[in-house]
Design a protein around this motif. Structure first.
Motif, short mmCIF file in Angstrom:
data_model
loop_
_atom_site.label_atom_id
_atom_site.label_comp_id
_atom_site.label_asym_id
_atom_site.label_seq_id
_atom_site.Cartn_x
_atom_site.Cartn_y
_atom_site.Cartn_z
N LEU A 1 0.84 -1.20 0.00
CA LEU A 1 0.00 0.00 0.00
C LEU A 1 0.87 1.25 0.00
N ILE A 2 0.46 2.27 -0.75
CA ILE A 2 1.16 3.55 -0.65
C ILE A 2 0.79 4.16 0.70
N ASP A 3 1.82 4.56 1.44
CA ASP A 3 1.56 5.16 2.76
C ASP A 3 1.14 6.62 2.56
N GLY A 4 -0.12 6.81 2.27
CA GLY A 4 -0.62 8.16 1.95
C GLY A 4 -0.75 9.06 3.16
N ILE A 5 -0.50 8.50 4.37
CA ILE A 5 -0.58 9.36 5.56
C ILE A 5 0.78 9.45 6.26
N GLY A 6 1.82 8.92 5.59
CA GLY A 6 3.17 9.05 6.14
C GLY A 6 3.26 8.64 7.59
N GLY A 7 2.80 7.41 7.88
CA GLY A 7 2.73 6.96 9.28
C GLY A 7 1.59 7.71 9.94
N LEU A 8 1.86 8.90 10.39
CA LEU A 8 0.81 9.81 10.88
C LEU A 8 1.40 11.22 10.76
N TRP A 9 1.49 11.70 9.57
CA TRP A 9 2.13 12.97 9.19
C TRP A 9 3.60 12.98 9.60
N CYS A 10 4.25 11.83 9.68
CA CYS A 10 5.59 11.90 10.27
C CYS A 10 6.71 11.20 9.49
N SER A 11 6.40 10.25 8.62
CA SER A 11 7.48 9.48 7.97
C SER A 11 8.04 10.28 6.80
N ASN A 12 8.60 11.43 7.09
CA ASN A 12 8.95 12.38 6.03
C ASN A 12 10.00 11.85 5.05
N VAL A 13 11.08 11.22 5.56
CA VAL A 13 12.13 10.74 4.64
C VAL A 13 11.83 9.34 4.11
N ASN B 1 -16.12 14.01 7.06
CA ASN B 1 -16.39 14.12 5.62
C ASN B 1 -15.13 14.47 4.83
N ILE B 2 -13.99 14.32 5.48
CA ILE B 2 -12.73 14.74 4.85
C ILE B 2 -11.81 13.53 4.72
N LEU B 3 -11.02 13.51 3.64
CA LEU B 3 -9.92 12.55 3.53
C LEU B 3 -8.64 13.35 3.66
N ILE B 4 -7.73 12.88 4.51
CA ILE B 4 -6.47 13.58 4.70
C ILE B 4 -5.34 12.79 4.06
N LEU B 5 -4.48 13.50 3.34
CA LEU B 5 -3.32 12.88 2.69
C LEU B 5 -2.07 13.63 3.17
N SER C 1 11.41 11.79 11.59
CA SER C 1 10.63 11.04 10.59
C SER C 1 9.97 9.82 11.22
N GLY C 2 9.68 9.91 12.53
CA GLY C 2 8.96 8.82 13.20
C GLY C 2 9.83 7.65 13.63
N TYR C 3 11.13 7.72 13.39
CA TYR C 3 11.98 6.57 13.76
C TYR C 3 12.12 6.44 15.27
N GLN C 4 11.95 7.54 15.97
CA GLN C 4 11.96 7.53 17.44
C GLN C 4 10.98 8.61 17.89
N PRO C 5 10.37 8.42 19.08
CA PRO C 5 9.48 9.47 19.59
C PRO C 5 10.30 10.63 20.14
#
Ligand SMILES: Cc1ncc(COP(=O)(O)O)c(C=O)c1O
Length: 454
Positions: A54-66, A421-425, A294-298
């Protein structure tokens, strides 16, 4: 993709009945098939326990930037743990990695934002900013200057304090601190503009701030907190010039400006930080988390100005605030390696181009009958669906339009986040042009499919 393939979905889901998911309909989750087990990830993709890529369209949770599975970050964390697994930054202790990351953040942050307090989540970053400013005002002999101005539509986190700063819609049936936070009007022009031009709407928002200061008294208000673009409240971009004007009114009234850049920093809008580079003002505090590692650590950072630090470090007081894991070595190592990767690969700069392409691809969906507004910027986008395009009448909650669309997209290979009613990407920032095109196609097909069955 380097993943385990022998995972039994049933076994995970049985074990998972003991896990409480965040922001979930716990009743719905009791049903079979309502949960997806993610078992592996690489680059812009994730894989579930059924073998779907699956394409990770939410980047983990707005966080997997790299992107996922980056060796440079994983190796830096491992190296750090081998050298120093843990030591705190309490009392007079420190360690090289936390110190180096603080120095790097001071270099990247705008203006005089040179002092960094580390936490382990965006919520904690926001709590920390408020606690620090309360203490700052105590130090200045202004014990009444404590109230916080936030906004309808804001999301600042889930601790007892951060949820009070968050829009009230996020605490229905839950409690929050009373009397501390006042919510200003939503900056959402498309929904709230009400016959005004965008410039008039901006004037009205600035007037709302001025009226509120007048009513509550500047001597009682410590800070205004705002996301540069509201995220979990529905991806709302404020009118042109809004942040700089709000910042000016705050400064005129000795009210500190806290920019919640938990989502907007580290390349999502094409810059390391958005406040100055995108919105033209320097806040007194920037809070960030998510893309910082980028979510690798909190890890989160509350970056405060020299002026605030000068007051809280005067003789005669203590910094009575701290979390065991503030500046955890492994998290700091992840932050440093993540930033180094972003600099080496020019990820923020490239996101100015690919992010615009992503934005424009999504804007292309605006011709579809049930698409009311496509909004956001670069890799931070939201699509709001309406029953009637002319009147902008919303779908009813029982239509579960966002959920249906997210499921239709997932069936076709894309994870998107439903929010009413919104989809977030908010994908990884490393998407190729082909993947961006694929996301556009999947969304178009999913919307057509769901529309047919309404
Ligand atoms: C703008 C913003 N601030 C704060 C938070 C809270 O961060 P965390 O979930 O790490 O506590 C979030 C989370 O999504 C966020 O989007």
């Amino acid at each position: 993709m380097n993943i385990k393939t022998d995972i039994s979905t049933d076994a995970v889901l049985t074990a998972d009945t003991h896990l409480i998911q965040s922001f979930a309909d716990l009743n719905l989750l009791k049903q079979d098939g309502a949960r997806t087990v993610i078992v592996g990830a690489e680059g812009a993709m994730v894989r579930d326990s059924e073998g779907n890529e699956l394409i990770d369209g939410i980047g983990g949770l707005w966080c997997s930037n790299v992107g996922h599975g980056r060796r440079e970050i994983i190796d830096a964390i491992t190296k750090q743990l081998n050298e120093l697994d843990f030591y705190s930054t309490f009392y007079n202790f420190t360690h090289p990695t936390a110190a180096a990351l603080a120095e790097k953040l001071a270099e990247l942050a705008p203006g005089q934002l040179n002092k960094v307090y580390f936490g382990n989540s965006g919520s904690v970053a926001n709590d920390s900013a408020v606690r620090i400013l309360h203490h700052y005002n105590n130090r200045l002999g202004r014990p009444k200057k404590k109230k916080i101005l936030s906004r309808i539509g804001a999301y600042h986190g889930s601790t007892h304090l951060a949820i009070a700063m968050t829009t009230p819609a996020y605490s229905v049936g839950w409690d929050h601190v009373e009397g501390l936070v006042h919510h200003l009007k939503s900056p959402h022009y498309w929904r709230e503009g009400d016959g005004m031009t965008e410039a008039e709407f901006c004037d009205a928002l600035v007037e709302d701030l001025k009226d509120t200061i007048e009513r509550l008294g500047a001597e009682n208000i410590a800070a205004f907190v705002a996301e540069p673009i509201q995220g979990a409240g529905g991806v709302v971009v404020p009118p042109e010039g809004y942040h700089a004007r709000m910042a000016k009114v705050c400064a005129d009234n000795d009210i500190k400006y806290i920019a919640d850049e938990v989502v907007t920093a580290f390349g999502r809008l094409g810059h390391f930080f958005a406040s100055q580079d995108v919105f033209g003002h320097t806040p007194d505090i920037i809070n960030t988390a998510k893309g910082l590692t980028s979510g690798y650590q909190p890890l989160s950072a509350t970056i405060v100005s020299d002026e605030i630090h000068e007051v809280i470090s005067r003789p005669g007081g203590m910094f009575l605030h701290g979390m065991t894991y503030s500046g955890h070595p492994a998290a700091a190592a992840a932050g440093l390696a993540n930033i180094a990767l972003m600099e080496k690969e020019q990820i923020p700069e490239k996101a100015r181009v690919t992010g615009k392409l992503f934005e424009n691809t999504l804007r292309g969906l605006a011709d579809l009958d049930i698409v009311g507004e496509v909004r956001g910027s670069h890799f931070m986008m939201g699509v709001e669906f309406v029953r009637d395009k002319e009147t902008r009448e919303s779908f009813a909650p029982e239509d579960a339009i966002g959920l249906k669309l997210a499921r239709a997209a997932q069936k076709r290979g894309l994870i998107a986040r439903p929010l009413g009613n919104i989809l977030i990407l908010s994908p990884t920032l490393i998407l190729t042009e082909a993947q961006i095109g694929q996301i556009g196609d999947i969304l178009r097909e999913s919307i057509a499919d769901v529309s047919r069955n309404l």
